[in-house]
Design a protein around this motif. Sequence first.
Motif, PDB file in Angstrom:
ATOM      1  N   LYS A 294      15.660   6.628  87.267  1.00 15.24           N
ATOM      2  CA  LYS A 294      16.801   5.750  87.548  1.00 15.24           C
ATOM      3  C   LYS A 294      17.546   6.178  88.813  1.00 15.24           C
ATOM      4  CE  LYS A 294      16.100   3.279  83.867  1.00 15.24           C
ATOM      5  NZ  LYS A 294      15.604   1.877  83.976  1.00 15.24           N
ATOM      6  N   ALA A 295      17.853   7.481  88.921  1.00 15.83           N
ATOM      7  CA  ALA A 295      18.542   7.962  90.115  1.00 15.83           C
ATOM      8  C   ALA A 295      17.570   8.295  91.246  1.00 15.83           C
ATOM      9  CB  ALA A 295      19.382   9.191  89.776  1.00 15.83           C
ATOM     10  N   ARG A 296      16.285   8.429  90.917  1.00 16.02           N
ATOM     11  CA  ARG A 296      15.239   8.758  91.889  1.00 16.02           C
ATOM     12  C   ARG A 296      15.542  10.087  92.599  1.00 16.02           C
ATOM     13  NH1 ARG A 296      16.881   4.173  93.441  1.00 16.02           N
ATOM     14  NH2 ARG A 296      16.884   4.604  95.686  1.00 16.02           N
ATOM     15  N   ILE A 297      15.860  11.088  91.771  1.00 22.32           N
ATOM     16  CA  ILE A 297      16.133  12.442  92.250  1.00 22.32           C
ATOM     17  C   ILE A 297      15.375  13.420  91.357  1.00 22.32           C
ATOM     18  CG2 ILE A 297      17.908  14.209  92.598  1.00 22.32           C
ATOM     19  CD1 ILE A 297      19.935  11.990  92.949  1.00 22.32           C
ATOM     20  N   GLN A 298      14.675  14.371  91.975  1.00 27.88           N
ATOM     21  CA  GLN A 298      14.010  15.426  91.212  1.00 27.88           C
ATOM     22  C   GLN A 298      14.939  16.621  91.124  1.00 27.88           C
ATOM     23  OE1 GLN A 298      10.642  15.728  89.769  1.00 27.88           O
ATOM     24  NE2 GLN A 298      11.745  17.452  88.879  1.00 27.88           N
ATOM     25  N   LEU A 299      15.403  16.917  89.914  1.00 24.20           N
ATOM     26  CA  LEU A 299      16.227  18.093  89.660  1.00 24.20           C
ATOM     27  C   LEU A 299      15.461  19.034  88.738  1.00 24.20           C
ATOM     28  CD1 LEU A 299      19.701  16.387  88.961  1.00 24.20           C
ATOM     29  CD2 LEU A 299      18.781  17.188  91.143  1.00 24.20           C
ATOM     30  N   SER A 300      16.005  20.219  88.517  1.00 26.38           N
ATOM     31  CA  SER A 300      15.403  21.160  87.571  1.00 26.38           C
ATOM     32  C   SER A 300      16.087  20.984  86.222  1.00 26.38           C
ATOM     33  CB  SER A 300      15.581  22.601  88.062  1.00 26.38           C
ATOM     34  OG  SER A 300      14.940  22.796  89.300  1.00 26.38           O
ATOM     35  N   PRO A 301      15.337  20.650  85.163  1.00 27.13           N
ATOM     36  CA  PRO A 301      15.964  20.428  83.852  1.00 27.13           C
ATOM     37  C   PRO A 301      16.542  21.709  83.281  1.00 27.13           C
ATOM     38  CG  PRO A 301      13.569  20.335  83.678  1.00 27.13           C
ATOM     39  CD  PRO A 301      13.886  20.414  85.133  1.00 27.13           C
ATOM     40  N   GLY A 302      17.755  21.613  82.783  1.00 26.87           N
ATOM     41  CA  GLY A 302      18.411  22.790  82.209  1.00 26.87           C
ATOM     42  C   GLY A 302      17.681  23.363  81.022  1.00 26.87           C
ATOM     43  N   SER A 303      16.945  22.515  80.312  1.00 26.51           N
ATOM     44  CA  SER A 303      16.225  22.975  79.123  1.00 26.51           C
ATOM     45  C   SER A 303      15.129  23.971  79.463  1.00 26.51           C
ATOM     46  CB  SER A 303      15.613  21.781  78.379  1.00 26.51           C
ATOM     47  OG  SER A 303      14.775  21.032  79.240  1.00 26.51           O
ATOM     48  N   SER A 304      14.751  24.090  80.739  1.00 26.27           N
ATOM     49  CA  SER A 304      13.702  25.034  81.127  1.00 26.27           C
ATOM     50  C   SER A 304      14.240  26.449  81.340  1.00 26.27           C
ATOM     51  CB  SER A 304      13.012  24.561  82.408  1.00 26.27           C
ATOM     52  OG  SER A 304      13.886  24.635  83.521  1.00 26.27           O
ATOM     53  N   PHE A 305      15.569  26.628  81.281  1.00 29.18           N
ATOM     54  CA  PHE A 305      16.168  27.925  81.593  1.00 29.18           C
ATOM     55  C   PHE A 305      16.348  28.779  80.340  1.00 29.18           C
ATOM     56  CE2 PHE A 305      16.847  25.401  85.305  1.00 29.18           C
ATOM     57  CZ  PHE A 305      16.784  26.296  86.354  1.00 29.18           C
ATOM     58  N   VAL A 306      15.319  28.819  79.528  1.00 29.02           N
ATOM     59  CA  VAL A 306      15.132  29.674  78.351  1.00 29.02           C
ATOM     60  C   VAL A 306      15.956  29.208  77.162  1.00 29.02           C
ATOM     61  CG1 VAL A 306      15.134  32.032  77.421  1.00 29.02           C
ATOM     62  CG2 VAL A 306      14.608  31.643  79.846  1.00 29.02           C
ATOM     63  N   GLU A 307      17.270  29.204  77.269  1.00 31.73           N
ATOM     64  CA  GLU A 307      18.141  28.799  76.167  1.00 31.73           C
ATOM     65  C   GLU A 307      19.524  28.510  76.725  1.00 31.73           C
ATOM     66  OE1 GLU A 307      20.175  31.360  72.797  1.00 31.73           O
ATOM     67  OE2 GLU A 307      18.113  30.913  72.189  1.00 31.73           O
ATOM     68  N   GLY A 308      20.218  27.538  76.127  1.00 30.53           N
ATOM     69  CA  GLY A 308      21.586  27.257  76.543  1.00 30.53           C
ATOM     70  C   GLY A 308      21.704  26.262  77.672  1.00 30.53           C
ATOM     71  N   GLY A 309      20.592  25.658  78.081  1.00 31.66           N
ATOM     72  CA  GLY A 309      20.646  24.706  79.180  1.00 31.66           C
ATOM     73  C   GLY A 309      20.451  23.267  78.762  1.00 31.66           C
ATOM     74  N   ALA A 310      20.346  23.007  77.464  1.00 29.45           N
ATOM     75  CA  ALA A 310      20.166  21.628  77.007  1.00 29.45           C
ATOM     76  C   ALA A 310      21.354  20.789  77.460  1.00 29.45           C
ATOM     77  CB  ALA A 310      20.038  21.595  75.488  1.00 29.45           C
ATOM     78  N   GLY A 311      21.053  19.630  78.041  1.00 28.61           N
ATOM     79  CA  GLY A 311      22.103  18.744  78.520  1.00 28.61           C
ATOM     80  C   GLY A 311      22.582  19.058  79.926  1.00 28.61           C
ATOM     81  N   PHE A 312      21.940  20.016  80.583  1.00 31.12           N
ATOM     82  CA  PHE A 312      22.301  20.385  81.950  1.00 31.12           C
ATOM     83  C   PHE A 312      21.141  20.099  82.894  1.00 31.12           C
ATOM     84  CE2 PHE A 312      25.310  22.642  79.439  1.00 31.12           C
ATOM     85  CZ  PHE A 312      26.416  22.926  80.241  1.00 31.12           C
ATOM     86  N   MET A 313      21.453  19.979  84.181  1.00 32.10           N
ATOM     87  CA  MET A 313      20.448  19.871  85.227  1.00 32.10           C
ATOM     88  C   MET A 313      20.893  20.747  86.395  1.00 32.10           C
ATOM     89  SD  MET A 313      18.169  17.665  84.018  1.00 32.10           S
ATOM     90  CE  MET A 313      17.217  16.949  85.375  1.00 32.10           C
ATOM     91  N   ARG A 314      19.911  21.325  87.112  1.00 35.08           N
ATOM     92  CA  ARG A 314      20.228  22.158  88.275  1.00 35.08           C
ATOM     93  C   ARG A 314      19.898  21.405  89.549  1.00 35.08           C
ATOM     94  NH1 ARG A 314      16.863  27.438  90.021  1.00 35.08           N
ATOM     95  NH2 ARG A 314      15.685  25.763  91.041  1.00 35.08           N
ATOM     96  N   LEU A 315      20.851  21.364  90.473  1.00 33.95           N
ATOM     97  CA  LEU A 315      20.693  20.649  91.740  1.00 33.95           C
ATOM     98  C   LEU A 315      20.771  21.631  92.898  1.00 33.95           C
ATOM     99  CD1 LEU A 315      22.413  17.313  92.726  1.00 33.95           C
ATOM    100  CD2 LEU A 315      22.508  19.256  94.292  1.00 33.95           C
ATOM    101  N   ASN A 316      19.854  21.512  93.846  1.00 34.85           N
ATOM    102  CA  ASN A 316      19.803  22.353  95.036  1.00 34.85           C
ATOM    103  C   ASN A 316      20.559  21.652  96.161  1.00 34.85           C
ATOM    104  OD1 ASN A 316      19.137  23.743  97.354  1.00 34.85           O
ATOM    105  ND2 ASN A 316      16.938  23.770  96.988  1.00 34.85           N
ATOM    106  N   ALA A 317      21.676  22.251  96.588  1.00 36.19           N
ATOM    107  CA  ALA A 317      22.528  21.638  97.605  1.00 36.19           C
ATOM    108  C   ALA A 317      22.224  22.123  99.018  1.00 36.19           C
ATOM    109  CB  ALA A 317      23.996  21.904  97.279  1.00 36.19           C
ATOM    110  N   ALA A 318      21.147  22.873  99.205  1.00 38.12           N
ATOM    111  CA  ALA A 318      20.775  23.353 100.538  1.00 38.12           C
ATOM    112  C   ALA A 318      19.946  22.291 101.250  1.00 38.12           C
ATOM    113  CB  ALA A 318      20.018  24.666 100.452  1.00 38.12           C
ATOM    114  N   CYS A 319      20.613  21.206 101.548  1.00 35.93           N
ATOM    115  CA  CYS A 319      19.964  20.026 102.141  1.00 35.93           C
ATOM    116  C   CYS A 319      20.880  19.482 103.233  1.00 35.93           C
ATOM    117  CB  CYS A 319      19.719  18.966 101.066  1.00 35.93           C
ATOM    118  SG  CYS A 319      21.241  18.437 100.213  1.00 35.93           S
ATOM    119  N   SER A 320      20.436  18.451 103.918  1.00 39.55           N
ATOM    120  CA  SER A 320      21.284  17.828 104.927  1.00 39.55           C
ATOM    121  C   SER A 320      22.446  17.110 104.246  1.00 39.55           C
ATOM    122  CB  SER A 320      20.479  16.838 105.768  1.00 39.55           C
ATOM    123  OG  SER A 320      20.135  15.699 104.981  1.00 39.55           O
TER     124      SER A 320
END
Length: 393
Positions: free
Chosen positions: A345-371
């Motif tokens: 829907k947003a057409r953005i690839q982020l890192s799912p929080g659920s992949s960060f072992v535990e405690g990341g459900a419902g979160f997403m990680r965004l890399n801001a080192a961009c233009s």
Amino acid sequence: MTRHTFDNPPSFEGIASEKWDLHKGKDILPLWVADMDFPAPPSVLDALERRIGRGVLGYTTVSAAYKQAVAGWMARRHGWQAQPEWVRFCPGVVVSLSVIVRACTQPGDAVVIQPPVYPPFRSVVEDNGRELVLNPLLRREDGRYEMNFAQLEEQLAEERVKLLILCSPHNPVGRVWTREELLRVAELCGRHGVLVVSDEIHADLVFEPGRFVPFASISEEAAALALVCTSPSKTFNIAGMNTSNMVIPNPQLRTAVTAELKRGALGSISALGHAAVIGAYEGGEDWLEEALAYIRANQQFLVEALGRSVPELSVAAPEGTYLLWLDCLGLGLADAELHRFFLEKARIQLSPGSSFVEGGAGFMRLNAACSRATAEEAARRIAAAVQELRASR
């Protein structure tokens, strides 16, 4: 100071970029894997050009100049008087973590990590036959994360715990641990005979000068139990050079790690990696200061833009790293749905929080080192996607 430009990213076409090729040709912004959309610093590119100009790309040793460049950077940037002889090269920080787990623990020993945390922390423990012990961070009502020292002390009292892997600064939550917090870690680990592996790969990506404190610098007791993993890869956007370093003050621990590196035949550095590290540490500081200011402006823009247009999301600028940890619980989506929402829907690839072992459900990680243009487009796409989601309910 030379003025560097970060508004115009280079072309990623035809270079096998992991970040940009995942969804090649699909109009999806890649804001996931942790590297920057900026060219490497001129000091690095010049060093590589000079090295290639020599015409010799044979076997290369980890030279005294290389170790001095690493130690010199630690002294200038962080006030840590690390000695060149403490430095051990390794092809990557994750490889270093695995080497240290094998060198400093035995099969069946327990290793503590503090999720939500970089996913390979789990794999380097479990894949090497060690027992994983989770000491989840505590999230306060204001979103700030803290260590659960009460639980940690109970866990370290278990005889089988031999190692704590510390993420400092923390990926993904962006905390830069205070000296007081690090002293508490050192005190607990010292009392229970537990070593500390401090992954400090994001050490240079801190926005308040002097805020970052190397774990091994806080006391002689901490230095005796510390194995510091560091790299210029995140700092100067040279992850493809496959260079990292372990800085180990304790001679017994250094000997054990050196032996494990030899067993794994992991001591060989590439000619270009050698040149890149020296070029980065000896000439890249001005570039880094400008990159940090640019990234911080991106982070603040995204925090403010999303705060205005998407109240369902909660995000604060981190104390360190070029990442943003998005609290998406307000969208009311399960993890699989959340990942699809941002991708489709947003057409953005982020890192799912659920992949960060535990405690990341419902979160997403965004890399801001961009233009800035990419950051603005990301904010626009997220706002439009959330507006569509609201309308569908």
